[in-house]
Design an enzyme around this catalytic site. Structure first.
Site, PDB file in Angstrom:
ATOM      1  CG  ASP A 170      -4.273  -0.972   3.449  1.00  0.00           C
ATOM      2  OD1 ASP A 170      -4.820  -0.721   2.295  1.00  0.00           O
ATOM      3  OD2 ASP A 170      -3.501  -0.241   3.927  1.00  0.00           O
ATOM      4  CG  ASP A 207      -1.638   1.184   1.376  1.00  0.00           C
ATOM      5  OD1 ASP A 207      -2.235   1.660   0.431  1.00  0.00           O
ATOM      6  OD2 ASP A 207      -1.549   1.910   2.431  1.00  0.00           O
ATOM      7  CG  ASP A 253      -1.286   2.111   6.919  1.00  0.00           C
ATOM      8  OD1 ASP A 253      -1.920   3.004   7.449  1.00  0.00           O
ATOM      9  OD2 ASP A 253      -1.379   2.165   5.722  1.00  0.00           O
TER      10      ASP A 253
END
Length: 610
Positions: free
Chosen positions: A508, A315, A504
């Protein structure tokens, strides 16, 4: 290795003493036999109990069963000293193996000795020391110098440095002040801090970490499952072969006692202790070593998965970047940078947008609200306001162009906020999300560990994602993805290779769960992401991913070496035993020796240089 004077070693000593005394009474058969039987029972009763328990559960064949069959048969054919010595050596080997395992667990337990049993609750003007289980969320507590922080919380008052090594693996103390978050398990330095609890005891960071470590063996690896299945098949085959070693030669006219002895040697040699003990211990040591480095791995299967990774997907915001907006640059035209920042801060003062808050935070002086009038927010564009009776326009280029104010084109990593006052363009501020220092060398380090593809997925714009990807050398990236789009993209990626996803935020969590291996940020990561992941990085340091992969490779190599070494040596000794070239004492020494060597080799994981 620290020796423990416990019940096991006491019974071994007593049994050994009786055995030695018995040797002086060989001419007095009754006394000799009584002493040897007593010696045998003292050292073997635990093995009989364990065998009976497993028999009740339907587990007929294991190493305990093999030892009982071998030694009882030795008694039947009159090999009394051999029967006792086999049990003595076997139990002493078990004691040394258990000792090695316990010492390993102790070192990890000390490392993870995070929990505090009490909390200094602040009740009015009084400080009351109470059991930590009585504390609830929003309780106010005091942490004195040298004490562990008992619960996660936010510092309300005080300033100190905290030792975070037991959670993050970082040895450098961290400064904390009012408003900072502290986690249970941190050790307070020299200052006194007042903290507001954000967790209860069972949900604190320390408890979560300890529970993860204690339950690390609940999720077994394929290797461990193979060893379990192998032992269940291997042991009855060994018993059948031992029976055949006796039956076939005896039917052909050979001496029964001679071949029964060979069968006993074969049984003792065949004990799979080295595999049964060293393989789970190897993975346990790997999980413990990772914990020491500030990496929490939820079970040995997660450790094994790290060694199989081919692709790592990241990410962007909060993972590759810090996830915090800040003023990265100020470029002024016709005024000073301080004046430009002041106008921007006053104009954005009433906005709740993260970018506006970062501008106000960057302006250190106090803001006089009386100087702000006619504040108006233009959604998606910016704001206008009268600041000290001057009309200020602040926002993107589209807002200023609507007012016929020409702005310069800026090509920088971040969001550009343009500022104009009374129709005159004064410059711009660049608001950016800082790339983590640990991200710059990450791709190269991952490829050295055998990772073929490094990919970044983000919901941000194409331009922003490209800038970040270029700076950290990620060649493959995808932008403007919703959480469901990330899941779909990850499914496509993992079809071609074994894949980890590193994230995080709460958005996600679905992608982390979808990946072959989920990795989350423990410091700033959401509870949902941490819960969904297999690996948690306690310090949000991306370098720790490389560390985790290295630990997994070391663990896998040592475990596989132990398997090959144990099986190879067993096969050699079984051949010797079959042809009568090994005695029962040699068999025990071989079994104990191989087990100890395999255990000691597994313990190297805790100390081996990465």
């Amino acid at each position: 290795m620290k020796i423990k004077f416990n019940e096991d070693i006491i019974k071994i000593i007593i049994s050994a003493v009786l055995f030695v005394i018995a040797l002086f009474f060989q001419n007095y058969k009754t006394v000799y036999l009584i002493l040897l039987v007593c010696s045998y029972l003292i050292v073997s009763y635990r093995i009989f109990i364990e065998a009976i328990k497993k028999l009740v559960k339907g587990n007929v064949f294991d190493e305990n069963t093999l030892m009982i069959i071998a030694t009882v048969s030795a008694f039947i054919i009159g090999e009394y000293p051999e029967a006792v010595m086999v049990m003595l050596l076997f139990e002493f080997g078990e004691y040394l193996s258990d000792l090695a395992v316990d010492n390993s667990k102790e070192s990890i337990t000390k490392l993870m000795d995070l929990r505090s049993d009490y909390v200094n609750l602040k009740k009015g003007e009084r400080i009351e020391k109470v059991d930590i289980k009585e504390a609830v969320i929003d309780d106010i507590f005091i942490v004195k110098p040298g004490e562990k922080v008992p619960l996660d919380g936010i510092v309300l008052d005080g300033k100190t440095s905290v030792d975070t090594a037991s959670l993050t693996g970082e040895s450098v103390p961290r400064e904390v002040v009012q408003g900072d978050t502290v986690l249970s398990g941190f050790v307070n330095g020299s200052g006194v801090i007042t903290v507001k609890a954000t967790s209860v005891a069972e949900n604190s960071t320390a408890s979560k970490i300890i529970n993860l470590l204690e339950n690390s063996n609940d999720k077994k690896t394929k290797t461990e499952k193979f060893i379990t299945r192998f032992s269940k098949i291997y042991t009855p085959i060994v018993v059948i072969l031992a029976v055949l070693i006796v039956v076939i030669p005896t039917m052909l006219g050979a001496n029964f006692n001679d071949f029964l002895y060979k069968a006993l040697v074969f049984l003792v040699t065949a004990c799979p202790c080295a595999l049964v003990i060293s393989v789970p211990l190897g993975f346990f040591c790997g999980v413990g070593r990772a914990s020491k480095e500030g990496i929490l791995i939820k079970g040995s299967d997660g450790l094994e998965s790290l060694s199989k990774l081919e692709t790592v997907v990241f990410d962007k915001t909060g993972t590759v970047t810090e996830g915090k907006f800040e003023v990265r640059d100020i470029v002024s035209r016709g005024v000073s940078k301080d004046e430009l920042l002041e106008l921007a801060a006053y104009s954005e003062y009433y906005s709740n947008h993260p970018i506006a808050k970062s501008i106000v935070t960057a302006y250190k002086d106090e803001i006089d609200e009386n100087l702000i009038k006619n504040y108006k927010e233009v959604s998606g564009y910016g704001v206008t306001a009268l600041v000290n009776d001057k009309k200020v326009i602040i926002g993107n280029d589209k807002l200023l162009n609507q007012e016929n104010i020409t702005v310069e084109e800026v090509n920088d990593f971040g969001t550009t906020i343009y500022v104009a006052c009374d129709g005159q363009y004064l410059g711009y501020l660049v608001i950016g999300d800082k790339i983590k220092d640990s991200a710059y060398n990450l791709v190269g380090d991952l490829k050295k560990c055998g990772i073929n593809r490094v990919i970044m997925l983000s919901g941000d714009t194409e331009d922003m994602v490209k800038i970040v990807a270029d700076k950290v050398n990620i060649d493959e990236y995808y932008s403007q993805l919703l959480p469901i789009d990330k899941v779909q993209k990850l499914r496509e990626i993992k079809e071609k290779s074994y894949t980890a996803f590193v994230g995080d935020g709460i958005n996600d969590a679905p992608v982390i769960k979808e990946a072959d291996l989920g990795i989350s940020m423990g410091g700033i990561g959401s509870d949902a992401a941490i819960e969904a992941s297999d690996v948690v990085l306690m310090h949000d340091n991306l370098d720790k991913i490389v560390t985790a992969i290295k630990i997994s490779h070391i663990t896998q190599k040592i475990v596989m070496f132990n398997i090959v070494f144990a099986l190879g040596f067993k096969f050699l000794m079984l051949v010797l035993a079959t042809f009568g070239l090994a005695s029962i004492w040699m068999a025990v020494f071989a079994d104990v020796g191989v087990t100890l060597l395999a255990v000691l080799n597994a313990l190297r994981i805790m100390k081996k240089k990465l």
